[in-house]
Structure formats: structure tokens, C-alpha cells
Design an enzyme around this catalytic site. Structure first.
Site, PDB file in Angstrom:
ATOM      1  N   LYS A 185       0.819  -1.216   0.000  1.00 17.95           N
ATOM      2  CA  LYS A 185       0.000   0.000   0.000  1.00 17.95           C
ATOM      3  C   LYS A 185       0.855   1.269   0.000  1.00 17.95           C
ATOM      4  O   LYS A 185       2.044   1.251   0.348  1.00 17.95           O
ATOM      5  CB  LYS A 185      -1.014  -0.054   1.142  1.00 17.95           C
ATOM      6  N   ARG A 189      -3.435 -10.163   4.684  1.00 20.12           N
ATOM      7  CA  ARG A 189      -3.760 -10.289   3.254  1.00 20.12           C
ATOM      8  C   ARG A 189      -2.575  -9.743   2.456  1.00 20.12           C
ATOM      9  O   ARG A 189      -2.257  -8.560   2.569  1.00 20.12           O
ATOM     10  CB  ARG A 189      -5.034  -9.480   3.004  1.00 20.12           C
TER      11      ARG A 189
END
Ligand code: PMM
Length: 275
Positions: A207, A249
Site C-alpha cells: 500500500k 492479506r
């Protein structure tokens, strides 16, 4: 949880696995690398992504879910905000619905999940539109607000008939959060774990906040690109698991699986040494 994005435009792997055969092969590789779960998504939720039509989303995810559900040997999750796509994916073998809107985008979602008796991942997102969620996100206390909001969504899912042991709560790293918000959610993760009312899933993989933190260290102004964020991701994975995350994840499964294995071993040895 290994990520299988069947999208042309996901921020880190968009377009790589748009073909169903390539997506299935990638999912099987992730299982061989140590994934205990696979998450199949057909709609990118990155800021500014164009929404995908329901039929296109269905056409992307269903063949991949169907094959992985029979071939992968691990539970398959479908990453969708649409109840009709979730229902079809469940029919195709999905055992979990991962909804980044936590059931807010589609009022039918919790009912579909409850009736099927499958797992339900509820993700915190600020506002209700991925296209605008990163427009000046603000919180007085991000951990309090994300925790309270997840509590409301967990209660709503329970009221719709979803069982306690089917639920998972996710603070939604990057979903309407600044770098400082993401870092605070991670540093204060134990508080969220204590109040979430369900096991916590954390999704930091590749991210932007990781790219920004790493760029700052070298004085660069642009964030490090997604393909250079796996080392930073690994640090957050170890951090999150060490502080109570039940599921992480990730795109790159093998290093995360190895790290978690070592971490678990060291915790058990440490517990024996103390006893
Ligand atoms: N992040 C993305 C998509 N789905 N689901 C959960 N539960 N948690 C997340 O953090 C999450 C998600 C966006 O990342 P991607 O485009 O790499 O899949």
C-alpha cells in the site's frame, strides 16, 4: 490470505492476472507458497478506479473462484461489494465474502452471507465511495473511530443472522486514511483487536503508505513504486501478527508465510522459557 486480483487496474498487480487461467495458476502458486486462504477480486477499489459493471465483475471472478474452490485445497474468498456477485461466487464455491464496504454498499449483502452460512470480512472505509475516500480524510482519534464503526458493522451483520464464528473485522488500511492514520492503526493494533468483537484481518500489502515512508527515508518525493514495497510489507506483516492480527492479506505469500512460521515458533519457545 493470498491476493488474486482479476482486474486490469489494481494498483500493484492490475492486468497481470486478467485471464482466468493465469489467475488460477497464480492462486495455485500462492497456495504452494503457503497461503491458507485465497482472496479473488474483480473490482479494483483503489482511489480513482473506475467502477466495474456487475456482469463484468461476475465474468472476471466466477471462473476463477469455481476452479480455485475445487483445485486449491484452501478456502476461497470473494472480494466484492455486490450481494448478487457474492451469491453467485458462493454458488461457485466461495467460502468467504470479503466486503470492503462492510455491507454498506449493498443492503442485501449481510442477508446473502447469513443465508449461505459463509464467512464475512467487514472492512472499515471512510465514507462510502472508494473514488473519493482519500479526499482529505480526517479523524479525531482514528483507532476509536475505526473501532466504533467496525463494532456497528459487526452488530449489523449479527442482527442479519451472520454467526459470530463467521466474522472477521478489518481496519481497512488505505481506505480513507492518511499515512499517519495507517501508522497509528498499526501501532495501536492491540486496542483494535481488543474491541473489534471478531478476529482482525490486516491488509497492508504494497500500500501507498509503505511507499511514502520508504521514499521519505531517501529524500524522494514520489512514493516507492508498488513492486518495491514487499520488504516494507513484510515488516508490517510481522508487526501485525505479533500484535494480534488473525489474518494478513498479501500479494507476496512466501516471505509472509515464512515470517509467520518463525514468529509462531519463537513465541512458543518464549512461552516455554518463561513457564
Ligand atoms: N485492500 C484492497 C482490496 N481488498 N480487502 C480487505 N479485507 N482488506 C484490505 O486491506 C483490502 C481488501 C486493496 O488492495 P489490492 O488492490 O492490492 O487488492
Amino acid at each position: 490470505m493470498g491476493i488474486v486480483n482479476v482486474t486490469p487496474d489494481s494498483f500493484s498487480d492490475g492486468g497481470r492476472f486478467l485471464d482466468a487461467g493465469a489467475a488460477v495458476a497464480h492462486g495455485l502458486e500462492l497456495v504452494a507458497a503457503g497461503a491458507d486462504l485465497l482472496d479473488v477480486g474483480g473490482e479494483s477499489t483503489r482511489p480513482g478506479a473506475t467502477p466495474v459493471a456487475p456482469d463484468d465483475e461476475r465474468a472476471r471472478v466466477l471462473p476463477v473462484v469455481r476452479r480455485l474452490a475445487t483445485e486449491a485445497g484452501v478456502p476461497v474468498s470473494v472480494d466484492t461489494r455486490r450481494a448478487s456477485v457474492a451469491a453467485d461466487a458462493i454458488e461457485a464455491g466461495a467460502a468467504i465474502v470479503n466486503d470492503v464496504s462492510a455491507g454498506r454498499f449493498d443492503a442485501d449483502m449481510a442477508r446473502v452471507v447469513a443465508e449461505a452460512g459463509v464467512g464475512f470480512v467487514l472492512v472499515h472505509m471512510l465514507g462510502d465511495d472508494p473514488r473519493t475516500m482519500q479526499d482529505d480524510p480526517r479523524y479525531d482519534d482514528v483507532v476509536d473511530e475505526v473501532g466504533a464503526s467496525l463494532g456497528v458493522r459487526v452488530d449489523a451483520a449479527r442482527e442479519a443472522g451472520v454467526h459470530d464464528d463467521a466474522l472477521c473485522a478489518d481496519p481497512g488500511i488505505g481506505f480513507g486514511k492518511r499515512v499517519s492514520h495507517n501508522l497509528e492503526l498499526l501501532t495501536r493494533l492491540p486496542e483494535l483487536v481488543a474491541r473489534a468483537g471478531a478476529p482482525v484481518l490486516v491488509g497492508t500489502s504494497r500500500k501507498t503508505f509503505i511507499g511514502r515512508v520508504l521514499a521519505e527515508a531517501t529524500g524522494a518525493t514520489a512514493p516507492l513504486p508498488p513492486e518495491q514495497r514487499d520488504d516494507g510489507t513484510l515488516a508490517t506483516v510481522v508487526w501485525a501478527v505479533d500484535r494480534g492480527a488473525a489474518v494478513v492479506r498479501v500479494h507476496e505469500v512466501e516471505p509472509a508465510a515464512h515470517a509467520v512460521r518463525l514468529l509462531t515458533l519463537m513465541h512458543s519457545l518464549d512461552a516455554r522459557a518463561v513457564a
